[in-house]
Motif scaffolding. Structure first.
Motif, PDB file in Angstrom:
ATOM      1  N   GLN A  15      -1.987-113.017  89.255  1.00  0.00           N
ATOM      2  CA  GLN A  15      -2.708-113.950  88.376  1.00  0.00           C
ATOM      3  C   GLN A  15      -1.791-114.779  87.463  1.00  0.00           C
ATOM      4  OE1 GLN A  15      -6.289-113.858  89.010  1.00  0.00           O
ATOM      5  NE2 GLN A  15      -5.855-115.944  88.322  1.00  0.00           N
ATOM      6  N   PRO A  16      -0.814-114.166  86.756  1.00  0.00           N
ATOM      7  CA  PRO A  16       0.057-114.993  85.910  1.00  0.00           C
ATOM      8  C   PRO A  16       0.840-116.032  86.724  1.00  0.00           C
ATOM      9  CG  PRO A  16       0.237-112.687  85.289  1.00  0.00           C
ATOM     10  CD  PRO A  16      -0.546-112.719  86.568  1.00  0.00           C
ATOM     11  N   LEU A  17       1.273-115.656  87.925  1.00  0.00           N
ATOM     12  CA  LEU A  17       1.986-116.609  88.790  1.00  0.00           C
ATOM     13  C   LEU A  17       1.051-117.754  89.191  1.00  0.00           C
ATOM     14  CD1 LEU A  17       4.352-117.477  90.696  1.00  0.00           C
ATOM     15  CD2 LEU A  17       3.293-116.021  92.437  1.00  0.00           C
ATOM     16  N   GLY A  22      -1.087-123.270  88.926  1.00  0.00           N
ATOM     17  CA  GLY A  22      -2.253-124.117  88.621  1.00  0.00           C
ATOM     18  C   GLY A  22      -1.927-125.109  87.515  1.00  0.00           C
ATOM     19  N   GLN A  23      -1.212-124.628  86.493  1.00  0.00           N
ATOM     20  CA  GLN A  23      -0.837-125.498  85.379  1.00  0.00           C
ATOM     21  C   GLN A  23       0.080-126.619  85.868  1.00  0.00           C
ATOM     22  OE1 GLN A  23      -2.635-124.749  82.648  1.00  0.00           O
ATOM     23  NE2 GLN A  23      -1.958-126.836  82.184  1.00  0.00           N
ATOM     24  N   THR A  24       0.973-126.284  86.789  1.00  0.00           N
ATOM     25  CA  THR A  24       1.877-127.298  87.360  1.00  0.00           C
ATOM     26  C   THR A  24       1.071-128.375  88.089  1.00  0.00           C
ATOM     27  OG1 THR A  24       3.597-125.644  87.598  1.00  0.00           O
ATOM     28  CG2 THR A  24       3.843-127.604  88.942  1.00  0.00           C
ATOM     29  N   LEU A  25       0.058-127.951  88.824  1.00  0.00           N
ATOM     30  CA  LEU A  25      -0.803-128.922  89.522  1.00  0.00           C
ATOM     31  C   LEU A  25      -1.530-129.805  88.514  1.00  0.00           C
ATOM     32  CD1 LEU A  25      -0.355-127.393  92.202  1.00  0.00           C
ATOM     33  CD2 LEU A  25      -2.803-127.413  92.533  1.00  0.00           C
ATOM     34  N   LEU A  26      -2.100-129.155  87.503  1.00  0.00           N
ATOM     35  CA  LEU A  26      -2.892-129.906  86.517  1.00  0.00           C
ATOM     36  C   LEU A  26      -2.005-130.892  85.749  1.00  0.00           C
ATOM     37  CD1 LEU A  26      -5.126-126.957  85.287  1.00  0.00           C
ATOM     38  CD2 LEU A  26      -5.946-129.025  86.432  1.00  0.00           C
ATOM     39  N   ASN A  27      -0.766-130.496  85.460  1.00  0.00           N
ATOM     40  CA  ASN A  27       0.127-131.373  84.703  1.00  0.00           C
ATOM     41  C   ASN A  27       0.632-132.545  85.539  1.00  0.00           C
ATOM     42  OD1 ASN A  27      -0.088-129.625  82.599  1.00  0.00           O
ATOM     43  ND2 ASN A  27       1.904-128.647  82.885  1.00  0.00           N
ATOM     44  N   GLN A  49      -4.583-116.082  97.193  1.00  0.00           N
ATOM     45  CA  GLN A  49      -3.828-116.922  96.252  1.00  0.00           C
ATOM     46  C   GLN A  49      -4.390-118.345  96.229  1.00  0.00           C
ATOM     47  OE1 GLN A  49       0.125-116.252  97.757  1.00  0.00           O
ATOM     48  NE2 GLN A  49       0.446-114.494  96.436  1.00  0.00           N
ATOM     49  N   LEU A  50      -4.747-118.880  97.398  1.00  0.00           N
ATOM     50  CA  LEU A  50      -5.325-120.230  97.442  1.00  0.00           C
ATOM     51  C   LEU A  50      -6.684-120.236  96.726  1.00  0.00           C
ATOM     52  CD1 LEU A  50      -5.050-123.141  98.520  1.00  0.00           C
ATOM     53  CD2 LEU A  50      -6.270-122.399 100.568  1.00  0.00           C
ATOM     54  N   ALA A  51      -7.469-119.182  96.941  1.00  0.00           N
ATOM     55  CA  ALA A  51      -8.789-119.101  96.296  1.00  0.00           C
ATOM     56  C   ALA A  51      -8.640-119.013  94.771  1.00  0.00           C
ATOM     57  CB  ALA A  51      -9.555-117.895  96.842  1.00  0.00           C
ATOM     58  N   GLN A  52      -7.655-118.233  94.312  1.00  0.00           N
ATOM     59  CA  GLN A  52      -7.439-118.116  92.866  1.00  0.00           C
ATOM     60  C   GLN A  52      -6.915-119.431  92.282  1.00  0.00           C
ATOM     61  OE1 GLN A  52      -4.932-114.634  92.244  1.00  0.00           O
ATOM     62  NE2 GLN A  52      -6.492-113.252  93.039  1.00  0.00           N
ATOM     63  N   LEU A  53      -6.090-120.127  93.053  1.00  0.00           N
ATOM     64  CA  LEU A  53      -5.553-121.410  92.587  1.00  0.00           C
ATOM     65  C   LEU A  53      -6.695-122.434  92.434  1.00  0.00           C
ATOM     66  CD1 LEU A  53      -3.025-123.073  91.884  1.00  0.00           C
ATOM     67  CD2 LEU A  53      -2.841-123.668  94.303  1.00  0.00           C
ATOM     68  N   ALA A  54      -7.615-122.423  93.381  1.00  0.00           N
ATOM     69  CA  ALA A  54      -8.769-123.344  93.295  1.00  0.00           C
ATOM     70  C   ALA A  54      -9.564-123.055  92.015  1.00  0.00           C
ATOM     71  CB  ALA A  54      -9.651-123.176  94.532  1.00  0.00           C
ATOM     72  N   ASP A  55      -9.694-121.778  91.652  1.00  0.00           N
ATOM     73  CA  ASP A  55     -10.423-121.421  90.423  1.00  0.00           C
ATOM     74  C   ASP A  55      -9.720-121.981  89.190  1.00  0.00           C
ATOM     75  OD1 ASP A  55     -12.362-120.104  91.811  1.00  0.00           O
ATOM     76  OD2 ASP A  55     -11.482-118.098  91.546  1.00  0.00           O
ATOM     77  N   GLY A  60      -9.776-126.379  84.969  1.00  0.00           N
ATOM     78  CA  GLY A  60      -8.984-127.347  84.201  1.00  0.00           C
ATOM     79  C   GLY A  60      -9.394-128.798  84.362  1.00  0.00           C
ATOM     80  N   THR A  61     -10.166-129.107  85.415  1.00  0.00           N
ATOM     81  CA  THR A  61     -10.501-130.512  85.682  1.00  0.00           C
ATOM     82  C   THR A  61     -11.787-130.606  86.515  1.00  0.00           C
ATOM     83  OG1 THR A  61      -9.795-132.504  86.888  1.00  0.00           O
ATOM     84  CG2 THR A  61      -8.887-130.435  87.667  1.00  0.00           C
ATOM     85  N   PRO A  62     -12.541-131.693  86.313  1.00  0.00           N
ATOM     86  CA  PRO A  62     -13.736-131.879  87.158  1.00  0.00           C
ATOM     87  C   PRO A  62     -13.390-132.374  88.565  1.00  0.00           C
ATOM     88  CG  PRO A  62     -13.575-133.622  85.493  1.00  0.00           C
ATOM     89  CD  PRO A  62     -12.431-132.685  85.239  1.00  0.00           C
ATOM     90  N   ALA A  63     -12.122-132.776  88.794  1.00  0.00           N
ATOM     91  CA  ALA A  63     -11.739-133.278  90.129  1.00  0.00           C
ATOM     92  C   ALA A  63     -11.901-132.173  91.178  1.00  0.00           C
ATOM     93  CB  ALA A  63     -10.284-133.763  90.096  1.00  0.00           C
ATOM     94  N   GLY A  64     -12.187-132.585  92.402  1.00  0.00           N
ATOM     95  CA  GLY A  64     -12.413-131.614  93.476  1.00  0.00           C
ATOM     96  C   GLY A  64     -11.121-130.971  93.976  1.00  0.00           C
ATOM     97  N   PHE A  65     -11.269-129.935  94.778  1.00  0.00           N
ATOM     98  CA  PHE A  65     -10.126-129.199  95.337  1.00  0.00           C
ATOM     99  C   PHE A  65     -10.434-128.966  96.809  1.00  0.00           C
ATOM    100  CE2 PHE A  65      -7.658-125.524  96.532  1.00  0.00           C
ATOM    101  CZ  PHE A  65      -6.542-125.507  95.701  1.00  0.00           C
ATOM    102  N   LEU A  66      -9.606-129.523  97.681  1.00  0.00           N
ATOM    103  CA  LEU A  66      -9.766-129.281  99.117  1.00  0.00           C
ATOM    104  C   LEU A  66      -8.583-128.442  99.581  1.00  0.00           C
ATOM    105  CD1 LEU A  66     -11.222-129.780 101.795  1.00  0.00           C
ATOM    106  CD2 LEU A  66      -9.970-131.919 101.993  1.00  0.00           C
ATOM    107  N   GLY A  67      -8.856-127.187  99.915  1.00  0.00           N
ATOM    108  CA  GLY A  67      -7.773-126.265 100.231  1.00  0.00           C
ATOM    109  C   GLY A  67      -7.785-125.857 101.693  1.00  0.00           C
ATOM    110  N   ALA A  68      -6.591-125.810 102.279  1.00  0.00           N
ATOM    111  CA  ALA A  68      -6.446-125.299 103.646  1.00  0.00           C
ATOM    112  C   ALA A  68      -5.376-124.214 103.629  1.00  0.00           C
ATOM    113  CB  ALA A  68      -6.034-126.426 104.584  1.00  0.00           C
ATOM    114  N   GLY A  69      -5.619-123.156 104.373  1.00  0.00           N
ATOM    115  CA  GLY A  69      -4.645-122.062 104.464  1.00  0.00           C
ATOM    116  C   GLY A  69      -4.238-121.872 105.909  1.00  0.00           C
ATOM    117  N   LEU A  70      -2.947-121.707 106.128  1.00  0.00           N
ATOM    118  CA  LEU A  70      -2.416-121.570 107.484  1.00  0.00           C
ATOM    119  C   LEU A  70      -1.525-120.338 107.540  1.00  0.00           C
ATOM    120  CD1 LEU A  70      -1.731-123.124 110.253  1.00  0.00           C
ATOM    121  CD2 LEU A  70       0.273-123.955 109.034  1.00  0.00           C
TER     122      LEU A  70
END
Ligand SMILES: C[S@@+](CC[C@H](N)C(=O)[O-])C[C@H]1O[C@@H](n2cnc3c(N)ncnc32)[C@H](O)[C@@H]1O
Length: 231
Positions: A15-17, A22-27, A49-55, A60-70
């Motif tokens: 979670q802390p990672l 997430g903060q890096t993305l938001l900034n 990790q992708l699911a937690q990042l989307a949360d 942090g923002t109303p913008a959408g999140f489209l995530g793909a995991g491979l």
């Protein structure tokens, strides 16, 4: 291994990672957007990790999140698809992914193999690669428990991985994320089973390590954030 990893991930181990990523993305990906941020988790494992990042993003923002995991592992992706709806989950090799050029704002690559040519192809012009590698203190308590002092696996340096990253990507940010995690008794065995540190170690040695009843472990990561040099 992935069921064990999913158990540990759900307990909040990363979670802390993930909060920091997430903060890096938001900034860095800010301002009004026409569409959602697009994120590929390359080497997503069991997907948490992708699911937690989307949360983190959605908080942090109303913008959408489209995530793909491979991931190369069918077993890992099966857990991801079972547990986390609303993402694209895909079994495949990150060296030959099924996505079009410049599909993603962000490629995330946590404790996994890399293919910098493919990451460059997949990223949009201003896209970011976020690669997380273990620091020298990562799970040091397990290292001490699993290996004797003369073993080369006792110490770890991420210098070569870091140098390779910088050969292909300009470094925008680099930071160490280090924290201690209190371990509930029932999570010690899944933690030992989920980590590549236990690969190739005799079961007898693993059982001895479990007897030590370790109650706190160190998580130590280096987060590398970069932009592709060549496109
Ligand atoms: C240590 S796990 C990390 C998984 C996840 N990022 C996490 O931290 O929980 C490494 C992952 O990389 C995946 N992997 C290794 N080589 C790969 C490749 N060439 N293509 C896709 N996935 C790969 C493995 O299957 C595994 O799930």
């Amino acid at each position: 291994m992935f069921e064990a990893r999913n158990l540990v991930c759900r307990s909040g181990f990363f979670q802390p990672l993930i909060g920091r990523i997430g903060q890096t993305l938001l900034n860095n990906i800010s301002g009004p957007r026409l569409g959602p941020v697009t994120v590929l988790d390359a080497g997503c494992g069991e997907g948490s990790q992708l699911a937690q990042l989307a949360d983190v993003w959605k908080r942090g923002t109303p913008a959408g999140f489209l995530g793909a995991g491979l991931d190369l592992s069918k077993e890992g992706v099966a857990i991801a698809a079972r547990e986390y709806a609303g993402f694209i989950w895909c079994v495949g090799d990150l060296a030959r992914s099924p996505f079009q050029d410049q599909s993603f704002d962000v490629v995330l690559n946590v404790l996994s193999a890399s293919n910098y040519g493919e990451f460059s192809r997949l990223l949009r012009k201003d896209g970011m690669l976020i690669k997380v590698i273990p620091g020298s203190g990562h799970l040091c308590q397990l290292r001490h428990a699993l290996y004797d002092d003369r073993s080369p696996r006792q110490a770890y340096s991420n210098e070569k991985t870091r140098a390779l990253f910088m050969r292909h990507f300009d470094m925008l940010d680099e930071r160490q994320i280090r924290y201690d995690v209190a371990l509930q008794e029932e999570l010690l065995e899944p933690l030992v089973r989920m980590t590549p540190l236990s690969w190739g170690v005799r079961d007898e040695q693993i059982q001895q390590a479990l007897q030590l009843a370790i109650r706190e472990v160190t998580a130590d990561f280096t987060m590398l954030v970069g932009r592709a040099k060549i496109r």
